[in-house]
Design an enzyme around this catalytic site. Structure first.
Site, PDB file in Angstrom:
ATOM      1  N   LYS A   3      15.599 -33.348 -52.324  1.00  0.00           N
ATOM      2  CA  LYS A   3      15.112 -33.878 -51.046  1.00  0.00           C
ATOM      3  C   LYS A   3      16.221 -34.640 -50.298  1.00  0.00           C
ATOM      4  O   LYS A   3      17.263 -34.984 -50.881  1.00  0.00           O
ATOM      5  CB  LYS A   3      13.899 -34.779 -51.315  1.00  0.00           C
ATOM      6  CG  LYS A   3      12.700 -34.025 -51.915  1.00  0.00           C
ATOM      7  CD  LYS A   3      11.486 -34.948 -52.033  1.00  0.00           C
ATOM      8  CE  LYS A   3      10.291 -34.215 -52.592  1.00  0.00           C
ATOM      9  NZ  LYS A   3       9.069 -35.076 -52.637  1.00  0.00           N
ATOM     10  N   TYR A  43       4.409 -28.821 -46.680  1.00  0.00           N
ATOM     11  CA  TYR A  43       3.503 -29.805 -47.282  1.00  0.00           C
ATOM     12  C   TYR A  43       2.115 -29.780 -46.635  1.00  0.00           C
ATOM     13  O   TYR A  43       1.404 -30.781 -46.669  1.00  0.00           O
ATOM     14  CB  TYR A  43       4.113 -31.204 -47.194  1.00  0.00           C
ATOM     15  CG  TYR A  43       5.091 -31.493 -48.330  1.00  0.00           C
ATOM     16  CD1 TYR A  43       4.653 -31.529 -49.658  1.00  0.00           C
ATOM     17  CD2 TYR A  43       6.433 -31.726 -48.085  1.00  0.00           C
ATOM     18  CE1 TYR A  43       5.530 -31.789 -50.697  1.00  0.00           C
ATOM     19  CE2 TYR A  43       7.319 -31.992 -49.128  1.00  0.00           C
ATOM     20  CZ  TYR A  43       6.851 -32.028 -50.432  1.00  0.00           C
ATOM     21  OH  TYR A  43       7.716 -32.299 -51.479  1.00  0.00           O
ATOM     22  N   PHE A  51      -0.029 -40.384 -45.782  1.00  0.00           N
ATOM     23  CA  PHE A  51       1.434 -40.378 -45.808  1.00  0.00           C
ATOM     24  C   PHE A  51       2.037 -39.108 -45.208  1.00  0.00           C
ATOM     25  O   PHE A  51       3.260 -38.959 -45.174  1.00  0.00           O
ATOM     26  CB  PHE A  51       1.946 -40.574 -47.244  1.00  0.00           C
ATOM     27  CG  PHE A  51       1.449 -39.566 -48.247  1.00  0.00           C
ATOM     28  CD1 PHE A  51       1.997 -38.296 -48.328  1.00  0.00           C
ATOM     29  CD2 PHE A  51       0.413 -39.891 -49.124  1.00  0.00           C
ATOM     30  CE1 PHE A  51       1.544 -37.365 -49.254  1.00  0.00           C
ATOM     31  CE2 PHE A  51      -0.045 -38.964 -50.063  1.00  0.00           C
ATOM     32  CZ  PHE A  51       0.517 -37.702 -50.118  1.00  0.00           C
ATOM     33  N   ARG A  79       8.566 -30.163 -64.373  1.00  0.00           N
ATOM     34  CA  ARG A  79       7.835 -31.368 -63.958  1.00  0.00           C
ATOM     35  C   ARG A  79       8.083 -32.515 -64.941  1.00  0.00           C
ATOM     36  O   ARG A  79       8.128 -33.683 -64.552  1.00  0.00           O
ATOM     37  CB  ARG A  79       6.359 -31.048 -63.748  1.00  0.00           C
ATOM     38  CG  ARG A  79       6.190 -30.093 -62.541  1.00  0.00           C
ATOM     39  CD  ARG A  79       4.815 -30.066 -61.956  1.00  0.00           C
ATOM     40  NE  ARG A  79       4.445 -31.316 -61.316  1.00  0.00           N
ATOM     41  CZ  ARG A  79       4.728 -31.640 -60.051  1.00  0.00           C
ATOM     42  NH1 ARG A  79       5.399 -30.815 -59.271  1.00  0.00           N
ATOM     43  NH2 ARG A  79       4.328 -32.777 -59.544  1.00  0.00           N
ATOM     44  N   THR A  85       5.692 -38.915 -59.817  1.00  0.00           N
ATOM     45  CA  THR A  85       5.898 -38.972 -58.359  1.00  0.00           C
ATOM     46  C   THR A  85       6.515 -40.307 -57.945  1.00  0.00           C
ATOM     47  O   THR A  85       7.448 -40.348 -57.144  1.00  0.00           O
ATOM     48  CB  THR A  85       4.542 -38.780 -57.636  1.00  0.00           C
ATOM     49  OG1 THR A  85       3.928 -37.589 -58.126  1.00  0.00           O
ATOM     50  CG2 THR A  85       4.728 -38.688 -56.136  1.00  0.00           C
ATOM     51  N   ARG A  96      13.785 -38.410 -61.267  1.00  0.00           N
ATOM     52  CA  ARG A  96      13.278 -39.441 -60.337  1.00  0.00           C
ATOM     53  C   ARG A  96      13.591 -40.846 -60.827  1.00  0.00           C
ATOM     54  O   ARG A  96      13.867 -41.754 -60.025  1.00  0.00           O
ATOM     55  CB  ARG A  96      11.778 -39.225 -60.100  1.00  0.00           C
ATOM     56  CG  ARG A  96      11.519 -38.065 -59.135  1.00  0.00           C
ATOM     57  CD  ARG A  96      10.069 -37.691 -59.077  1.00  0.00           C
ATOM     58  NE  ARG A  96       9.774 -36.767 -57.981  1.00  0.00           N
ATOM     59  CZ  ARG A  96       8.668 -36.025 -57.928  1.00  0.00           C
ATOM     60  NH1 ARG A  96       7.761 -36.102 -58.885  1.00  0.00           N
ATOM     61  NH2 ARG A  96       8.461 -35.222 -56.900  1.00  0.00           N
ATOM     62  N   ASN A 106      11.511 -39.424 -53.033  1.00  0.00           N
ATOM     63  CA  ASN A 106      11.577 -39.351 -54.494  1.00  0.00           C
ATOM     64  C   ASN A 106      12.463 -38.225 -55.040  1.00  0.00           C
ATOM     65  O   ASN A 106      12.184 -37.652 -56.089  1.00  0.00           O
ATOM     66  CB  ASN A 106      10.170 -39.337 -55.106  1.00  0.00           C
ATOM     67  CG  ASN A 106       9.357 -38.157 -54.649  1.00  0.00           C
ATOM     68  OD1 ASN A 106       9.838 -37.323 -53.881  1.00  0.00           O
ATOM     69  ND2 ASN A 106       8.129 -38.056 -55.111  1.00  0.00           N
ATOM     70  N   HIS A 109      11.555 -32.145 -55.602  1.00  0.00           N
ATOM     71  CA  HIS A 109      10.224 -31.523 -55.621  1.00  0.00           C
ATOM     72  C   HIS A 109      10.244 -30.419 -56.658  1.00  0.00           C
ATOM     73  O   HIS A 109      11.257 -29.737 -56.835  1.00  0.00           O
ATOM     74  CB  HIS A 109       9.908 -30.918 -54.250  1.00  0.00           C
ATOM     75  CG  HIS A 109       8.812 -29.890 -54.298  1.00  0.00           C
ATOM     76  ND1 HIS A 109       7.493 -30.237 -54.403  1.00  0.00           N
ATOM     77  CD2 HIS A 109       8.849 -28.530 -54.305  1.00  0.00           C
ATOM     78  CE1 HIS A 109       6.768 -29.124 -54.463  1.00  0.00           C
ATOM     79  NE2 HIS A 109       7.566 -28.078 -54.399  1.00  0.00           N
ATOM     80  N   GLU A 120       6.482 -20.846 -52.629  1.00  0.00           N
ATOM     81  CA  GLU A 120       7.591 -21.705 -52.206  1.00  0.00           C
ATOM     82  C   GLU A 120       8.940 -20.978 -52.329  1.00  0.00           C
ATOM     83  O   GLU A 120       9.837 -21.186 -51.510  1.00  0.00           O
ATOM     84  CB  GLU A 120       7.564 -23.012 -53.008  1.00  0.00           C
ATOM     85  CG  GLU A 120       6.339 -23.841 -52.637  1.00  0.00           C
ATOM     86  CD  GLU A 120       6.098 -25.064 -53.524  1.00  0.00           C
ATOM     87  OE1 GLU A 120       6.852 -25.273 -54.488  1.00  0.00           O
ATOM     88  OE2 GLU A 120       5.142 -25.804 -53.220  1.00  0.00           O
TER      89      GLU A 120
HETATM   90  N1  LIG Z   1       1.356 -42.672 -51.771  1.00  0.00           N
HETATM   91  C1  LIG Z   1       2.381 -41.991 -51.234  1.00  0.00           C
HETATM   92  N2  LIG Z   1       3.150 -42.564 -50.278  1.00  0.00           N
HETATM   93  C2  LIG Z   1       4.187 -41.909 -49.708  1.00  0.00           C
HETATM   94  N3  LIG Z   1       4.524 -40.639 -50.024  1.00  0.00           N
HETATM   95  C3  LIG Z   1       3.805 -40.032 -50.971  1.00  0.00           C
HETATM   96  C4  LIG Z   1       2.687 -40.660 -51.622  1.00  0.00           C
HETATM   97  N4  LIG Z   1       2.158 -39.782 -52.518  1.00  0.00           N
HETATM   98  C5  LIG Z   1       2.901 -38.674 -52.409  1.00  0.00           C
HETATM   99  N5  LIG Z   1       3.888 -38.816 -51.500  1.00  0.00           N
HETATM  100  C6  LIG Z   1       4.906 -37.831 -51.137  1.00  0.00           C
HETATM  101  O1  LIG Z   1       4.307 -36.540 -51.075  1.00  0.00           O
HETATM  102  C7  LIG Z   1       4.910 -35.673 -52.029  1.00  0.00           C
HETATM  103  C8  LIG Z   1       3.857 -34.735 -52.577  1.00  0.00           C
HETATM  104  O2  LIG Z   1       2.900 -35.473 -53.292  1.00  0.00           O
HETATM  105  P1  LIG Z   1       2.307 -34.923 -54.662  1.00  0.00           P
HETATM  106  O3  LIG Z   1       1.131 -35.757 -54.984  1.00  0.00           O
HETATM  107  O4  LIG Z   1       2.159 -33.436 -54.572  1.00  0.00           O
HETATM  108  O5  LIG Z   1       3.465 -35.329 -55.688  1.00  0.00           O
HETATM  109  P2  LIG Z   1       4.410 -34.445 -56.585  1.00  0.00           P
HETATM  110  O6  LIG Z   1       3.741 -33.166 -56.943  1.00  0.00           O
HETATM  111  O7  LIG Z   1       4.927 -35.300 -57.678  1.00  0.00           O
HETATM  112  O8  LIG Z   1       5.610 -34.198 -55.590  1.00  0.00           O
HETATM  113  P3  LIG Z   1       6.220 -32.848 -55.047  1.00  0.00           P
HETATM  114  O9  LIG Z   1       5.087 -32.002 -54.531  1.00  0.00           O
HETATM  115  O10 LIG Z   1       7.161 -33.296 -53.947  1.00  0.00           O
HETATM  116  O11 LIG Z   1       6.917 -32.257 -56.232  1.00  0.00           O
HETATM  117  C9  LIG Z   1       5.511 -36.633 -53.070  1.00  0.00           C
HETATM  118  O12 LIG Z   1       6.577 -36.064 -53.789  1.00  0.00           O
HETATM  119  C10 LIG Z   1       5.990 -37.762 -52.191  1.00  0.00           C
HETATM  120  O13 LIG Z   1       7.227 -37.437 -51.570  1.00  0.00           O
END
Ligand SMILES: Nc1ncnc2c1ncn2[C@@H]1O[C@H](COP(=O)(O)OP(=O)(O)OP(=O)(O)O)[C@@H](O)[C@H]1O
Length: 131
Positions: A3, A43, A51, A79, A85, A96, A106, A109, A120
């Protein structure tokens, strides 16, 4: 995907090193930048979340690195390697834990299913760009 925060912080090399040292084969790799429209599309599943707007703005704020990775049990293995996350909850030594700035910014992805990895992968790469 690496990212924009991790790209801006100079962590591309370190992150690709961890990935390959953990047995992932890089099948395709691209340095690019998402428009706000493309980031929103990527997304889209989160579009009702509070968010979402910030996430789209961040994901389109600078260059990213997209990659297709191959390994047995790749989704679960990757993962585990990237960690939770929220970097505050990410296990020691995970990507991370080492490189993320915050829950929103973070560092990486990872696809959460084989089906989404397919979607994707096609989002970033044509068949011609893979080997
Ligand atoms: N509470 C939050 N506040 C801000 N950003 C968030 C929050 N929760 C998620 N995100 C953002 O949205 C992305 C997607 O959320 P998701 O719950 O799918 O997490 P993830 O699967 O760990 O991450 P990713 O899909 O990026 O691999 C997160 O990686 C983060 O960048």
């Amino acid at each position: 995907m690496i990212k924009p925060d991790a790209v801006a912080d100079g962590h591309i090399g370190a992150i690709l090193d961890i990935i390959t040292k953990n047995g992932f084969k890089i099948v395709a790799l691209k340095y690019t930048k998402l428009s706000a429209e493309k980031a929103g599309q990527f997304y889209e599943v989160h579009k009702e979340r509070p968010f979402y707007a910030g996430l789209v703005e961040f994901m389109s704020s600078g260059p990213i690195v997209a990659a297709i990775l191959e390994k047995d049990n790749a989704i679960t293995e990757f993962r585990t390697l990237i960690g939770a996350t929220n970097p505050a909850d990410a296990a020691e030594g995970t990507i991370r834990n080492l490189y993320a700035r915050s829950i929103g910014e973070n560092a990486v992805h990872g696809s959460d299913s084989d089906e989404n990895a397919d979607i994707e992968g096609n989002f970033f790469f044509s068949a011609f760009e893979r080997f």
